[in-house]
Design a protein around this motif. Structure first.
Motif, mmCIF file in Angstrom:
data_model
loop_
_atom_site.group_PDB
_atom_site.id
_atom_site.type_symbol
_atom_site.label_atom_id
_atom_site.label_comp_id
_atom_site.label_asym_id
_atom_site.label_seq_id
_atom_site.Cartn_x
_atom_site.Cartn_y
_atom_site.Cartn_z
ATOM 1 N N GLY A 153 89.627 64.518 -5.729
ATOM 2 C CA GLY A 153 89.776 64.396 -7.178
ATOM 3 C C GLY A 153 91.070 63.669 -7.490
ATOM 4 N N PHE A 154 91.518 63.828 -8.744
ATOM 5 C CA PHE A 154 92.748 63.171 -9.194
ATOM 6 C C PHE A 154 93.922 64.031 -8.708
ATOM 7 C CE2 PHE A 154 94.877 61.221 -13.214
ATOM 8 C CZ PHE A 154 95.706 60.490 -12.388
ATOM 9 N N PHE A 155 94.138 63.955 -7.374
ATOM 10 C CA PHE A 155 95.022 64.903 -6.707
ATOM 11 C C PHE A 155 96.497 64.752 -7.123
ATOM 12 C CE2 PHE A 155 97.854 65.424 -3.119
ATOM 13 C CZ PHE A 155 98.312 64.136 -2.883
ATOM 14 N N GLU A 156 96.865 63.556 -7.619
ATOM 15 C CA GLU A 156 98.265 63.352 -8.044
ATOM 16 C C GLU A 156 98.613 64.265 -9.217
ATOM 17 O OE1 GLU A 156 96.000 61.048 -7.627
ATOM 18 O OE2 GLU A 156 96.796 59.268 -6.624
ATOM 19 N N LYS A 157 97.610 64.665 -10.013
ATOM 20 C CA LYS A 157 97.857 65.549 -11.166
ATOM 21 C C LYS A 157 97.627 66.987 -10.722
ATOM 22 C CE LYS A 157 97.638 63.752 -15.676
ATOM 23 N NZ LYS A 157 96.951 63.730 -16.943
ATOM 24 N N GLU B 15 76.060 70.295 -16.981
ATOM 25 C CA GLU B 15 76.577 70.559 -18.339
ATOM 26 C C GLU B 15 77.493 69.450 -18.856
ATOM 27 O OE1 GLU B 15 76.788 75.328 -17.386
ATOM 28 O OE2 GLU B 15 78.649 74.232 -17.753
ATOM 29 N N MET B 16 77.746 68.459 -18.002
ATOM 30 C CA MET B 16 78.689 67.398 -18.397
ATOM 31 C C MET B 16 78.174 66.625 -19.612
ATOM 32 S SD MET B 16 79.757 65.693 -14.812
ATOM 33 C CE MET B 16 80.130 64.127 -15.553
ATOM 34 N N GLY B 17 79.092 66.300 -20.522
ATOM 35 C CA GLY B 17 78.711 65.514 -21.698
ATOM 36 C C GLY B 17 78.952 64.036 -21.458
ATOM 37 N N LYS B 18 78.459 63.212 -22.378
ATOM 38 C CA LYS B 18 78.662 61.768 -22.290
ATOM 39 C C LYS B 18 80.168 61.481 -22.371
ATOM 40 C CE LYS B 18 76.451 57.648 -23.846
ATOM 41 N NZ LYS B 18 76.101 56.847 -24.955
ATOM 42 N N GLY B 19 80.665 60.662 -21.501
ATOM 43 C CA GLY B 19 82.087 60.314 -21.556
ATOM 44 C C GLY B 19 82.977 61.273 -20.773
ATOM 45 N N ASP B 20 82.438 62.413 -20.302
ATOM 46 C CA ASP B 20 83.246 63.324 -19.472
ATOM 47 C C ASP B 20 83.515 62.662 -18.124
ATOM 48 O OD1 ASP B 20 83.526 65.406 -21.232
ATOM 49 O OD2 ASP B 20 81.766 66.513 -20.502
ATOM 50 N N LYS B 21 84.775 62.722 -17.696
ATOM 51 C CA LYS B 21 85.149 62.092 -16.426
ATOM 52 C C LYS B 21 85.439 63.172 -15.388
ATOM 53 C CE LYS B 21 87.733 58.175 -15.349
ATOM 54 N NZ LYS B 21 88.984 57.577 -15.296
ATOM 55 N N ILE B 22 84.782 63.098 -14.240
ATOM 56 C CA ILE B 22 85.024 64.111 -13.198
ATOM 57 C C ILE B 22 86.394 63.877 -12.570
ATOM 58 C CG2 ILE B 22 84.210 65.065 -11.003
ATOM 59 C CD1 ILE B 22 81.405 64.137 -11.749
ATOM 60 N N LEU B 23 87.246 64.908 -12.586
ATOM 61 C CA LEU B 23 88.584 64.744 -12.020
ATOM 62 C C LEU B 23 88.835 65.651 -10.823
ATOM 63 C CD1 LEU B 23 90.605 64.402 -15.341
ATOM 64 C CD2 LEU B 23 89.910 62.588 -13.798
ATOM 65 N N ASP B 24 87.920 66.588 -10.588
ATOM 66 C CA ASP B 24 88.115 67.490 -9.444
ATOM 67 C C ASP B 24 86.814 68.238 -9.152
ATOM 68 O OD1 ASP B 24 89.415 68.766 -7.396
ATOM 69 O OD2 ASP B 24 90.613 70.093 -8.663
ATOM 70 N N LEU B 25 86.795 68.922 -8.003
ATOM 71 C CA LEU B 25 85.679 69.804 -7.659
ATOM 72 C C LEU B 25 85.918 71.167 -8.308
ATOM 73 C CD1 LEU B 25 85.563 69.181 -3.789
ATOM 74 C CD2 LEU B 25 84.171 68.062 -5.554
ATOM 75 N N GLY B 26 84.855 71.907 -8.507
ATOM 76 C CA GLY B 26 84.979 73.279 -8.994
ATOM 77 C C GLY B 26 84.933 74.257 -7.825
ATOM 78 N N PRO B 27 85.184 75.569 -8.096
ATOM 79 C CA PRO B 27 85.254 76.568 -7.015
ATOM 80 C C PRO B 27 83.949 76.781 -6.249
ATOM 81 C CG PRO B 27 85.482 77.599 -9.174
ATOM 82 C CD PRO B 27 85.531 76.129 -9.407
ATOM 83 N N LYS B 28 82.788 76.637 -6.932
ATOM 84 C CA LYS B 28 81.507 76.853 -6.228
ATOM 85 C C LYS B 28 81.301 75.764 -5.184
ATOM 86 C CE LYS B 28 79.104 78.918 -10.093
ATOM 87 N NZ LYS B 28 78.560 78.386 -11.324
ATOM 88 N N THR B 29 81.686 74.544 -5.533
ATOM 89 C CA THR B 29 81.541 73.433 -4.579
ATOM 90 C C THR B 29 82.474 73.656 -3.388
ATOM 91 O OG1 THR B 29 81.127 72.006 -6.463
ATOM 92 C CG2 THR B 29 81.576 70.906 -4.365
ATOM 93 N N VAL B 30 83.697 74.095 -3.674
ATOM 94 C CA VAL B 30 84.658 74.338 -2.594
ATOM 95 C C VAL B 30 84.114 75.404 -1.640
ATOM 96 C CG1 VAL B 30 86.950 75.281 -2.087
ATOM 97 C CG2 VAL B 30 86.698 73.510 -3.826
ATOM 98 N N GLU B 31 83.516 76.448 -2.220
ATOM 99 C CA GLU B 31 82.968 77.531 -1.387
ATOM 100 C C GLU B 31 81.810 76.999 -0.515
ATOM 101 O OE1 GLU B 31 81.822 81.012 -3.642
ATOM 102 O OE2 GLU B 31 80.872 81.831 -1.838
#
Ligand code: 3PG
Length: 408
Positions: free
Chosen positions: A328-332, A293-309
Protein backbone atom coordinates in the motif's frame (compact mmCIF):
# COMPACT_ATOMS: atom_id res chain seq x y z
CA UNK A 1 12.62 -25.49 -7.54
CA UNK A 2 13.19 -26.47 -11.18
CA UNK A 3 15.69 -24.93 -13.61
CA UNK A 4 18.24 -24.09 -10.94
CA UNK A 5 20.77 -21.57 -12.14
CA UNK A 6 24.28 -22.11 -10.89
CA UNK A 7 26.11 -19.05 -12.05
CA UNK A 8 29.87 -18.54 -12.23
CA UNK A 9 31.20 -15.05 -12.91
CA UNK A 10 34.51 -13.23 -12.60
CA UNK A 11 34.84 -10.74 -9.76
CA UNK A 12 37.04 -7.74 -8.95
CA UNK A 13 39.43 -10.15 -7.21
CA UNK A 14 40.30 -11.69 -10.61
CA UNK A 15 41.83 -8.47 -11.98
CA UNK A 16 44.78 -6.19 -11.32
CA UNK A 17 42.86 -2.93 -10.94
CA UNK A 18 45.71 -0.51 -10.26
CA UNK A 19 45.87 2.36 -12.77
CA UNK A 20 43.10 0.87 -14.93
CA UNK A 21 40.28 2.97 -16.40
CA UNK A 22 37.12 1.14 -15.39
CA UNK A 23 33.55 1.56 -16.61
CA UNK A 24 31.31 0.77 -13.65
CA UNK A 25 27.61 0.22 -14.47
CA UNK A 26 25.62 0.74 -11.30
CA UNK A 27 21.90 1.21 -10.68
CA UNK A 28 21.39 4.51 -8.89
CA UNK A 29 17.76 4.63 -10.02
CA UNK A 30 16.26 6.17 -6.87
CA UNK A 31 12.79 7.29 -5.84
CA UNK A 32 12.30 11.00 -6.65
CA UNK A 33 9.89 13.12 -4.60
CA UNK A 34 7.28 14.39 -7.08
CA UNK A 35 7.01 17.76 -5.30
CA UNK A 36 10.64 18.65 -4.56
CA UNK A 37 12.19 16.59 -7.43
CA UNK A 38 14.85 15.53 -4.91
CA UNK A 39 16.03 11.97 -4.23
CA UNK A 40 13.81 10.56 -1.48
CA UNK A 41 15.65 7.26 -0.82
CA UNK A 42 19.40 6.87 -1.20
CA UNK A 43 19.75 3.12 -0.55
CA UNK A 44 20.97 2.27 -4.06
CA UNK A 45 23.60 5.03 -3.94
CA UNK A 46 24.82 3.76 -0.56
CA UNK A 47 25.12 0.25 -1.99
CA UNK A 48 27.46 1.41 -4.78
CA UNK A 49 30.14 2.40 -2.26
CA UNK A 50 31.50 -1.09 -1.56
CA UNK A 51 32.53 -1.60 -5.19
CA UNK A 52 33.95 1.92 -5.40
CA UNK A 53 36.14 1.14 -2.40
CA UNK A 54 37.49 -1.95 -4.17
CA UNK A 55 38.36 0.30 -7.13
CA UNK A 56 40.25 2.89 -5.10
CA UNK A 57 43.43 2.56 -7.22
CA UNK A 58 41.59 2.81 -10.56
CA UNK A 59 40.16 5.66 -12.63
CA UNK A 60 36.44 4.98 -12.25
CA UNK A 61 33.74 6.10 -14.68
CA UNK A 62 30.25 5.44 -13.26
CA UNK A 63 27.27 5.05 -15.57
CA UNK A 64 23.66 4.73 -14.36
CA UNK A 65 20.15 5.50 -15.46
CA UNK A 66 17.49 7.37 -13.47
CA UNK A 67 13.79 6.96 -14.32
CA UNK A 68 12.48 6.47 -17.82
CA UNK A 69 12.22 9.10 -20.55
CA UNK A 70 8.83 10.77 -20.03
CA UNK A 71 8.16 9.65 -16.44
CA UNK A 72 8.29 11.83 -13.33
CA UNK A 73 11.45 10.16 -12.01
CA UNK A 74 13.49 10.92 -15.13
CA UNK A 75 16.21 13.40 -14.10
CA UNK A 76 19.92 14.12 -14.54
CA UNK A 77 22.50 12.54 -12.25
CA UNK A 78 23.78 15.78 -10.66
CA UNK A 79 21.79 15.07 -7.47
CA UNK A 80 23.26 11.57 -7.29
CA UNK A 81 26.80 12.96 -7.56
CA UNK A 82 26.12 15.25 -4.59
CA UNK A 83 24.64 12.41 -2.48
CA UNK A 84 27.55 10.10 -3.30
CA UNK A 85 30.06 12.86 -2.52
CA UNK A 86 28.42 13.40 0.88
CA UNK A 87 28.22 9.69 1.68
CA UNK A 88 31.84 9.02 0.71
CA UNK A 89 33.25 12.29 2.07
CA UNK A 90 35.34 12.81 -1.07
CA UNK A 91 35.12 14.51 -4.45
CA UNK A 92 32.96 12.91 -7.11
CA UNK A 93 33.49 14.48 -10.53
CA UNK A 94 30.36 14.90 -12.61
CA UNK A 95 29.86 15.64 -16.29
CA UNK A 96 26.55 16.71 -17.85
CA UNK A 97 27.12 14.41 -20.81
CA UNK A 98 27.10 10.71 -21.60
CA UNK A 99 29.02 9.87 -24.79
CA UNK A 100 29.96 13.26 -26.31
CA UNK A 101 33.20 15.20 -26.32
CA UNK A 102 32.69 16.59 -22.79
CA UNK A 103 32.27 13.07 -21.37
CA UNK A 104 35.22 11.71 -23.34
CA UNK A 105 37.50 14.58 -22.23
CA UNK A 106 36.46 14.13 -18.61
CA UNK A 107 37.30 10.41 -18.85
CA UNK A 108 40.70 11.06 -20.48
CA UNK A 109 41.58 13.60 -17.76
CA UNK A 110 40.91 11.24 -14.84
CA UNK A 111 43.78 10.39 -12.51
CA UNK A 112 44.25 7.21 -10.48
CA UNK A 113 41.84 7.11 -7.54
CA UNK A 114 39.40 9.60 -9.09
CA UNK A 115 35.71 8.92 -9.68
CA UNK A 116 33.61 10.45 -12.46
CA UNK A 117 29.83 10.11 -12.72
CA UNK A 118 28.36 10.44 -16.22
CA UNK A 119 24.91 11.95 -16.75
CA UNK A 120 21.78 9.75 -17.01
CA UNK A 121 22.71 7.12 -19.62
CA UNK A 122 19.11 7.18 -20.92
CA UNK A 123 19.88 10.67 -22.30
CA UNK A 124 21.57 8.66 -25.03
CA UNK A 125 18.72 7.31 -27.20
CA UNK A 126 20.40 3.91 -27.63
CA UNK A 127 20.15 3.18 -23.90
CA UNK A 128 16.35 3.12 -24.19
CA UNK A 129 16.31 0.08 -26.48
CA UNK A 130 16.93 -3.61 -25.98
CA UNK A 131 19.61 -5.19 -28.21
CA UNK A 132 21.22 -8.54 -28.74
CA UNK A 133 24.69 -8.42 -27.13
CA UNK A 134 26.30 -8.38 -30.60
CA UNK A 135 24.20 -5.38 -31.71
CA UNK A 136 24.66 -3.64 -28.35
CA UNK A 137 28.42 -3.81 -29.00
CA UNK A 138 27.85 -1.95 -32.28
CA UNK A 139 26.05 1.01 -30.68
CA UNK A 140 27.73 4.41 -30.79
CA UNK A 141 27.78 4.44 -26.97
CA UNK A 142 29.85 1.26 -26.77
CA UNK A 143 32.07 1.89 -29.78
CA UNK A 144 32.98 5.44 -28.66
CA UNK A 145 33.44 4.86 -24.94
CA UNK A 146 34.93 1.36 -24.88
CA UNK A 147 38.14 2.70 -26.49
CA UNK A 148 38.71 4.66 -23.27
CA UNK A 149 38.24 1.75 -20.84
CA UNK A 150 40.37 -1.23 -19.78
CA UNK A 151 37.65 -3.09 -17.89
CA UNK A 152 33.88 -3.14 -17.52
CA UNK A 153 32.41 -3.83 -14.07
CA UNK A 154 28.73 -4.74 -14.03
CA UNK A 155 27.09 -4.00 -10.70
CA UNK A 156 23.55 -2.87 -11.58
CA UNK A 157 21.68 -5.97 -10.45
CA UNK A 158 18.30 -4.13 -10.33
CA UNK A 159 18.59 -3.58 -14.10
CA UNK A 160 20.15 -6.96 -14.94
CA UNK A 161 16.97 -7.84 -16.89
CA UNK A 162 17.51 -5.04 -19.43
CA UNK A 163 19.63 -5.74 -22.50
CA UNK A 164 20.68 -2.12 -22.92
CA UNK A 165 24.10 -1.19 -24.43
CA UNK A 166 25.67 -0.29 -21.08
CA UNK A 167 24.53 -3.59 -19.58
CA UNK A 168 25.35 -6.10 -22.32
CA UNK A 169 27.40 -4.18 -24.90
CA UNK A 170 30.65 -3.27 -23.14
CA UNK A 171 31.16 -6.85 -21.96
CA UNK A 172 31.35 -7.94 -25.61
CA UNK A 173 34.42 -5.84 -26.33
CA UNK A 174 36.13 -5.47 -22.94
CA UNK A 175 37.11 -7.84 -20.12
CA UNK A 176 34.15 -7.81 -17.74
CA UNK A 177 33.42 -8.84 -14.17
CA UNK A 178 30.78 -8.49 -11.48
CA UNK A 179 30.94 -5.71 -8.89
CA UNK A 180 30.37 -6.47 -5.21
CA UNK A 181 26.55 -6.16 -5.36
CA UNK A 182 26.18 -8.56 -8.29
CA UNK A 183 28.77 -10.92 -6.76
CA UNK A 184 26.76 -11.07 -3.51
CA UNK A 185 23.39 -11.41 -5.24
CA UNK A 186 24.62 -14.26 -7.43
CA UNK A 187 26.26 -16.09 -4.50
CA UNK A 188 23.22 -15.75 -2.19
CA UNK A 189 20.72 -16.64 -4.89
CA UNK A 190 22.76 -19.68 -5.95
CA UNK A 191 22.69 -20.86 -2.33
CA UNK A 192 18.98 -20.17 -1.89
CA UNK A 193 18.07 -21.98 -5.11
CA UNK A 194 19.64 -25.15 -3.79
CA UNK A 195 17.56 -25.19 -0.57
CA UNK A 196 14.30 -23.62 -1.76
CA UNK A 197 11.32 -25.96 -1.54
CA UNK A 198 7.58 -26.01 -2.26
CA UNK A 199 5.06 -24.64 -1.72
CA UNK A 200 6.32 -21.42 -3.28
CA UNK A 201 4.41 -18.37 -2.16
CA UNK A 202 4.95 -15.18 -4.14
CA UNK A 203 3.62 -11.89 -2.74
CA UNK A 204 3.60 -9.26 -5.46
CA UNK A 205 2.85 -5.56 -5.32
CA UNK A 206 4.39 -2.81 -7.39
CA UNK A 207 3.40 -0.70 -10.33
CA UNK A 208 5.35 -1.87 -13.44
CA UNK A 209 2.31 -3.88 -14.53
CA UNK A 210 3.38 -5.30 -17.95
CA UNK A 211 6.69 -6.53 -16.42
CA UNK A 212 4.81 -8.08 -13.49
CA UNK A 213 2.29 -9.88 -15.70
CA UNK A 214 5.02 -11.41 -17.82
CA UNK A 215 6.95 -12.53 -14.73
CA UNK A 216 3.84 -14.04 -13.07
CA UNK A 217 3.21 -16.25 -16.09
CA UNK A 218 6.82 -17.46 -16.16
CA UNK A 219 6.88 -18.06 -12.39
CA UNK A 220 3.82 -20.30 -12.64
CA UNK A 221 4.94 -22.09 -15.82
CA UNK A 222 8.39 -22.78 -14.34
CA UNK A 223 7.00 -24.22 -11.09
CA UNK A 224 8.11 -21.25 -8.98
CA UNK A 225 4.69 -20.05 -7.83
CA UNK A 226 2.08 -22.25 -6.15
CA UNK A 227 0.30 -19.24 -4.68
CA UNK A 228 0.51 -15.66 -5.95
CA UNK A 229 -0.78 -13.20 -3.34
CA UNK A 230 -1.46 -9.86 -4.99
CA UNK A 231 -1.23 -6.40 -3.46
CA UNK A 232 -0.74 -2.81 -4.68
CA UNK A 233 -1.55 -1.74 -8.23
CA UNK A 234 -1.09 -5.22 -9.70
CA UNK A 235 -3.65 -6.46 -7.13
CA UNK A 236 -6.08 -3.79 -8.35
CA UNK A 237 -5.58 -4.95 -11.95
CA UNK A 238 -6.54 -8.51 -10.97
CA UNK A 239 -9.54 -7.31 -8.93
CA UNK A 240 -10.68 -5.35 -11.97
CA UNK A 241 -10.29 -8.52 -14.06
CA UNK A 242 -12.46 -10.33 -11.48
CA UNK A 243 -15.00 -7.48 -11.84
CA UNK A 244 -14.68 -6.79 -8.10
CA UNK A 245 -13.48 -3.24 -8.79
CA UNK A 246 -16.12 -1.60 -10.99
CA UNK A 247 -14.52 1.73 -11.96
CA UNK A 248 -11.52 2.08 -14.30
CA UNK A 249 -8.16 2.34 -12.54
CA UNK A 250 -6.91 5.07 -14.88
CA UNK A 251 -3.64 3.35 -15.72
CA UNK A 252 -1.75 3.06 -19.02
CA UNK A 253 -2.94 0.32 -21.42
CA UNK A 254 -5.63 -0.60 -18.87
CA UNK A 255 -7.85 -2.73 -21.16
CA UNK A 256 -4.86 -4.74 -22.36
CA UNK A 257 -3.40 -5.46 -18.90
CA UNK A 258 -6.81 -6.27 -17.38
CA UNK A 259 -7.47 -8.70 -20.26
CA UNK A 260 -4.10 -10.38 -19.61
CA UNK A 261 -4.87 -10.70 -15.89
CA UNK A 262 -8.28 -12.13 -16.79
CA UNK A 263 -6.76 -14.81 -18.99
CA UNK A 264 -4.15 -15.70 -16.31
CA UNK A 265 -6.94 -16.20 -13.75
CA UNK A 266 -8.76 -18.41 -16.27
CA UNK A 267 -5.65 -20.45 -17.01
CA UNK A 268 -4.54 -20.86 -13.36
CA UNK A 269 -7.73 -20.53 -11.26
CA UNK A 270 -6.24 -21.90 -8.01
CA UNK A 271 -3.06 -19.83 -7.92
CA UNK A 272 -4.16 -16.23 -7.33
CA UNK A 273 -5.24 -14.57 -4.09
CA UNK A 274 -6.57 -11.00 -4.19
CA UNK A 275 -7.53 -8.68 -1.30
CA UNK A 276 -10.78 -9.23 0.56
CA UNK A 277 -10.81 -5.92 2.41
CA UNK A 278 -8.89 -2.72 1.83
CA UNK A 279 -8.31 0.73 3.33
CA UNK A 280 -9.06 4.09 1.75
CA UNK A 281 -8.64 7.72 2.81
CA UNK A 282 -11.77 9.68 3.89
CA UNK A 283 -10.89 13.25 4.85
CA UNK A 284 -7.53 12.27 6.23
CA UNK A 285 -8.85 9.21 8.09
CA UNK A 286 -8.13 5.54 7.33
CA UNK A 287 -11.41 3.76 6.55
CA UNK A 288 -11.48 -0.04 6.09
CA UNK A 289 -14.09 -1.82 3.98
CA UNK A 290 -14.86 -4.87 1.91
CA UNK A 291 -13.62 -4.43 -1.68
CA UNK A 292 -17.25 -4.66 -2.92
CA UNK A 293 -18.26 -1.66 -0.76
CA UNK A 294 -15.84 0.71 -2.50
CA UNK A 295 -17.43 3.79 -4.06
CA UNK A 296 -16.58 5.49 -7.34
CA UNK A 297 -13.36 7.46 -6.97
CA UNK A 298 -12.22 5.57 -3.82
CA UNK A 299 -8.49 4.87 -4.04
CA UNK A 300 -7.08 1.73 -2.42
CA UNK A 301 -4.18 2.74 -0.16
CA UNK A 302 -3.68 -0.38 1.95
CA UNK A 303 -4.84 -3.91 2.75
CA UNK A 304 -7.39 -4.54 5.48
CA UNK A 305 -7.00 -6.96 8.44
CA UNK A 306 -8.99 -9.83 6.85
CA UNK A 307 -6.68 -9.84 3.84
CA UNK A 308 -3.62 -9.79 6.10
CA UNK A 309 -4.99 -12.76 8.04
CA UNK A 310 -5.79 -14.68 4.83
CA UNK A 311 -2.35 -14.00 3.28
CA UNK A 312 -0.51 -14.69 6.56
CA UNK A 313 -2.01 -18.23 6.69
CA UNK A 314 -0.69 -18.98 3.20
CA UNK A 315 2.73 -17.53 4.15
CA UNK A 316 2.85 -19.69 7.30
CA UNK A 317 2.41 -22.85 5.19
CA UNK A 318 5.07 -21.95 2.62
CA UNK A 319 8.42 -23.64 1.92
CA UNK A 320 9.75 -20.59 0.09
CA UNK A 321 8.41 -17.03 0.25
CA UNK A 322 9.28 -14.21 -2.08
CA UNK A 323 7.86 -10.73 -1.47
CA UNK A 324 8.31 -7.78 -3.83
CA UNK A 325 6.68 -4.35 -3.76
CA UNK A 326 4.82 -2.58 -0.94
CA UNK A 327 1.23 -3.59 -0.15
CA UNK A 328 0.00 0.00 0.00
CA UNK A 329 0.98 3.64 0.42
CA UNK A 330 3.55 2.55 2.98
CA UNK A 331 5.28 5.96 3.23
CA UNK A 332 2.14 7.26 5.02
CA UNK A 333 1.93 5.87 8.56
CA UNK A 334 -1.86 5.45 8.25
CA UNK A 335 -1.45 3.10 5.31
CA UNK A 336 1.71 1.20 6.23
CA UNK A 337 -0.17 -1.50 8.17
CA UNK A 338 -0.46 -4.07 5.36
CA UNK A 339 3.18 -3.80 4.28
CA UNK A 340 4.44 -4.10 7.87
CA UNK A 341 2.09 -6.98 8.76
CA UNK A 342 3.05 -9.02 5.67
CA UNK A 343 6.77 -8.44 6.31
CA UNK A 344 6.25 -9.64 9.87
CA UNK A 345 4.50 -12.78 8.64
CA UNK A 346 7.35 -13.43 6.19
CA UNK A 347 10.06 -12.83 8.80
CA UNK A 348 8.37 -15.17 11.28
CA UNK A 349 7.68 -18.00 8.84
CA UNK A 350 9.81 -21.17 8.76
CA UNK A 351 10.26 -20.78 4.99
CA UNK A 352 13.30 -19.69 3.00
CA UNK A 353 12.60 -15.99 2.55
CA UNK A 354 13.54 -13.37 -0.04
CA UNK A 355 12.56 -9.70 0.22
CA UNK A 356 12.96 -7.55 -2.88
CA UNK A 357 12.78 -3.85 -3.78
CA UNK A 358 13.80 -0.53 -2.26
CA UNK A 359 10.56 0.17 -0.36
CA UNK A 360 10.46 -3.20 1.37
CA UNK A 361 14.17 -3.08 2.19
CA UNK A 362 13.56 0.25 3.94
CA UNK A 363 10.46 -1.05 5.75
CA UNK A 364 12.35 -4.17 6.92
CA UNK A 365 15.14 -2.03 8.31
CA UNK A 366 12.67 0.25 10.11
CA UNK A 367 11.05 -2.78 11.75
CA UNK A 368 14.38 -4.38 12.70
CA UNK A 369 13.47 -7.54 10.78
CA UNK A 370 16.27 -7.70 8.19
CA UNK A 371 18.23 -10.35 10.14
CA UNK A 372 15.29 -12.75 10.00
CA UNK A 373 15.26 -12.82 6.17
CA UNK A 374 17.47 -15.16 4.09
CA UNK A 375 18.10 -12.70 1.27
CA UNK A 376 17.32 -8.98 1.03
CA UNK A 377 17.79 -7.17 -2.27
CA UNK A 378 17.07 -3.64 -3.53
CA UNK A 379 16.35 -5.17 -6.96
CA UNK A 380 12.67 -5.41 -7.95
CA UNK A 381 11.74 -6.57 -11.45
CA UNK A 382 15.18 -8.10 -12.14
CA UNK A 383 14.96 -10.35 -9.09
CA UNK A 384 11.41 -11.42 -9.91
CA UNK A 385 12.60 -12.42 -13.37
CA UNK A 386 15.69 -14.17 -11.98
CA UNK A 387 13.41 -16.32 -9.81
CA UNK A 388 11.40 -17.40 -12.86
CA UNK A 389 14.52 -19.30 -13.92
CA UNK A 390 15.11 -17.07 -16.96
CA UNK A 391 18.71 -16.09 -17.63
CA UNK A 392 19.06 -12.34 -17.12
CA UNK A 393 20.94 -10.52 -19.93
CA UNK A 394 23.56 -9.06 -17.55
CA UNK A 395 24.24 -12.43 -15.94
CA UNK A 396 24.56 -14.01 -19.38
CA UNK A 397 27.03 -11.26 -20.40
CA UNK A 398 29.09 -11.99 -17.27
CA UNK A 399 29.05 -15.74 -17.87
CA UNK A 400 30.15 -15.25 -21.49
CA UNK A 401 32.94 -12.98 -20.23
CA UNK A 402 34.32 -15.87 -18.11
CA UNK A 403 34.78 -17.98 -21.23
CA UNK A 404 36.21 -15.12 -23.30
CA UNK A 405 38.56 -13.85 -20.62
CA UNK A 406 39.80 -17.27 -19.50
CA UNK A 407 40.44 -18.41 -23.06
CA UNK A 408 42.75 -15.44 -23.76
C1 3PG B 1 14.45 -0.78 -11.37
O1 3PG B 1 14.34 0.12 -10.54
O2 3PG B 1 13.67 -1.77 -11.39
C2 3PG B 1 15.60 -0.73 -12.33
O3 3PG B 1 16.37 0.41 -12.15
C3 3PG B 1 15.16 -0.86 -13.76
O4 3PG B 1 14.42 0.27 -14.17
P1 3PG B 1 13.52 0.18 -15.49
O5 3PG B 1 12.36 -0.71 -15.16
O6 3PG B 1 13.11 1.61 -15.77
O7 3PG B 1 14.37 -0.40 -16.59
Amino acid sequence: MHNRQVVKVLTLDDFDLKGKTVFLRVDMNCPIDPQTREISGTKRIEEAIETLQSLKESKVVIGSHQGRVGNSEYTGMDKHAKVLEKLMGREIKYVEDTIGEAAQDAIKNLKDGEILLLDNLRLCAEENYEFTPENAAKTIMVSRLSKLFDLCVLDSFPSAHRSHPSIVGFAQVLPACAGRIVEREVRNLNEIMTVAKAPHVIILGGSKIPDRLEAIKLLIQNGRADHVLLTGLIGNVFMRAQARIKSPLGIKREDEVVAKAHSLIGEYPDVFATPVDIAIDREGQRVEMDVREMGKGDKILDLGPKTVEYYSKLIAGAGTVFISGPAGFFEKENFSYGTKALLNAVANSMATTIVSGGHLTTALKQQGLADKINHVSTAGGALVLYLTGEKLPMIKALEDAVIKYKSK
